[in-house]
Design a protein around this motif. Sequence first.
Motif, PDB file in Angstrom:
ATOM      1  N   SER A  69       0.840  -1.205   0.000  1.00  0.00           N
ATOM      2  CA  SER A  69       0.000   0.000   0.000  1.00  0.00           C
ATOM      3  C   SER A  69       0.868   1.245   0.000  1.00  0.00           C
ATOM      4  CB  SER A  69      -0.897   0.024   1.233  1.00  0.00           C
ATOM      5  OG  SER A  69      -1.719  -1.103   1.256  1.00  0.00           O
ATOM      6  N   ASP A 198      -6.142  -0.651  -4.369  1.00  0.00           N
ATOM      7  CA  ASP A 198      -5.526  -1.273  -3.196  1.00  0.00           C
ATOM      8  C   ASP A 198      -6.473  -2.318  -2.617  1.00  0.00           C
ATOM      9  OD1 ASP A 198      -4.038  -1.958  -1.045  1.00  0.00           O
ATOM     10  OD2 ASP A 198      -3.838   0.060  -0.229  1.00  0.00           O
ATOM     11  N   GLU A 199      -6.247  -3.558  -2.947  1.00  0.00           N
ATOM     12  CA  GLU A 199      -7.106  -4.664  -2.504  1.00  0.00           C
ATOM     13  C   GLU A 199      -8.583  -4.324  -2.679  1.00  0.00           C
ATOM     14  OE1 GLU A 199      -5.937  -6.640   1.049  1.00  0.00           O
ATOM     15  OE2 GLU A 199      -4.069  -5.523   1.169  1.00  0.00           O
TER      16      GLU A 199
HETATM   17 MG   LIG Z   1      -2.205  -2.582   2.364  1.00  0.00          MG
END
Ligand SMILES: [Mg+2]
Lengths: 277, 287
Positions: A69, A198-199
């Motif tokens: 991240s 991000d995910e």
């Molecule tokens: Mg992360």
Amino acid sequence: MEISNTLFSRALIDAAARAIPLEQVVADQIRAVQINAYYGRTHAVRGVSLGFAANRITAVIGPSGCGKSTLLRCLNRMHELVPGARVEGRVLLDGEDIYAPDVDPVAVRRRVGMVFQRANPFPTMSIYDNVAAGLRLNGVHDRRVLDDVVERSLRQAALWDEVKDVLGRSGASLSGGQQQRWCIARALAVQPEVLLMDEPASALDPASTLKIEELARTLRDNLTIVLVTHNMQQAARVSDSTAFMLSGELVEFRPTTELFTRPKDQRTEDYITGRFG
Amino acid sequence: MTPTPRAALRRRLVDRAMTGLSFAAVLLALVPLASVLGYVVAQGITALNWAFFTQLPRPVGETGGGMANAIAGTLTLIGLASCIGLPVGILGGVYLGELGNGRLGGWIRFTADVLNGVPSIVVGIFVYTLLVVPMKRFSALAGGAALGIMMTPLVMRTTEELVRLVPATLREAALALGVPWRVTTLRVVLRTATVGVVTGVMLAVARISGETAPLLFTAFNNQYWQSRLDQPTASLTVQLYNYAIAPYDDWHRQAWAAALVLMTMVLVLNITARLVGRRQVSARRSS
Ligand SMILES: [Mg+2]
Ligand SMILES: Nc1ncnc2c1ncn2[C@@H]1O[C@H](COP(=O)(O)OP(=O)(O)OP(=O)(O)O)[C@@H](O)[C@H]1O
């Protein structure tokens, strides 16, 4: 332009030094060069250099806390918003360094959009207003322009048919997957060149996850996508190249099929075969 | 580890006794509140009439008349106070919530808390020295300033709390769209906190509208309509005070009426603030 040219030639020199094929540098939409990122004393990203090819999906995988991240947030200058956080190195967007002193981070963020792990729509705004927010908050008020952008973005995010009759309502009753596509539409509305995810599906059920993955595949035609994921199957399914990170360092970066079938580094092999942490 | 029957019985008895005691304490606390409310309503309602809202006070010795000018005065003072309290309080609160983690923020917060605790009559004296003495007269402006000074820290601290409650993910979402920080703060963060801020403002208005002490030597009083803001003005609270200590029965009646009007105003503000606040909570839950 002179600055950007020097930077670009420096990128070429970098490429030469690391024996990266020249055409790959040219095709990289966004490229991290020797990025170090810190939170106070914590050194979260350690000397990562990585190019993200235009109109491709690049996955970033690695165990929790390895700096995925953080690396992502260095690419749109969001990292520096954390108090005490700091970035060293360069990020070339279309060959120009987004960390050059004369660059406005706000302008960078319009070109490099971001989708977060959990859908985060603005609760005071309707479905329509959320998608229009990026333009409206930047001073675009022409109703016809906004109507067009909202429809185009929602269509791109494969959500138009589900919400076209309730645009004026709050989106609170949308499902988790729909909310995430809604946030993707909001990010697309400002027409970014790069989309950082991000995910984006980690809080979703399998069916919604597949929808997001399909969506990423179609968005690839207009965008460069960087996808952080915990889920190796997901990386294998959707991405063109995959980067494996460990403890803040880039371990291996190769076309996805190669990385998953013939990893070169022992640590990559251990990770993808599930022998680790 | 099942308890013995004796221990279980004991525990149940203690539990009952404690519940009973708490209930008694609540009743005890409600008795004064209910009797004040009841007494003011009972006394005020008989004195309340149309004239109270529409007529000026009569000269000493005559009966009848009303407090129309004092009602208008109180509203004017609240308006003037809001001109200071809202912008300074809201923007200060946003500053504290968004950027106030440094030393400057700490000092501002400390000052606001001290100001909150300063007796209201001291605020009155302060404004007296600052405005009334140089202007050489009492005025609505001075009264509004005194109330505004009292309102500012109240609004500021509530706004700060509410701005802090706005999830960081919303701020990030806006910044990641390429929205400048300033616009994000005002149109996303503050906008999301608006309902709560409105609640806080209503409570602050309710609080200052009941103040008498800071008005005694700032706004002073006025038996007539006040036409200019640099003239003294009547207010419900000061009028109530003057009428209550005067030796006339008719004035006492009107003082009760004023008390009832004031109390109703504060109550309505409080209840509205609560309802608005509750709506915000349920909206949060459903999203
Ligand atoms: Mg992360
Ligand atoms: N706000 C922060 N303040 C201080 N340290 C942080 C902060 N955010 C992350 N870190 C640290 O930086 C390192 C990298 O974190 P990062 O969030 O980039 O990892 P990640 O790979 O995305 O993990 P995950 O898969 O769990 O999301 C971790 O060691 C983490 O503890």
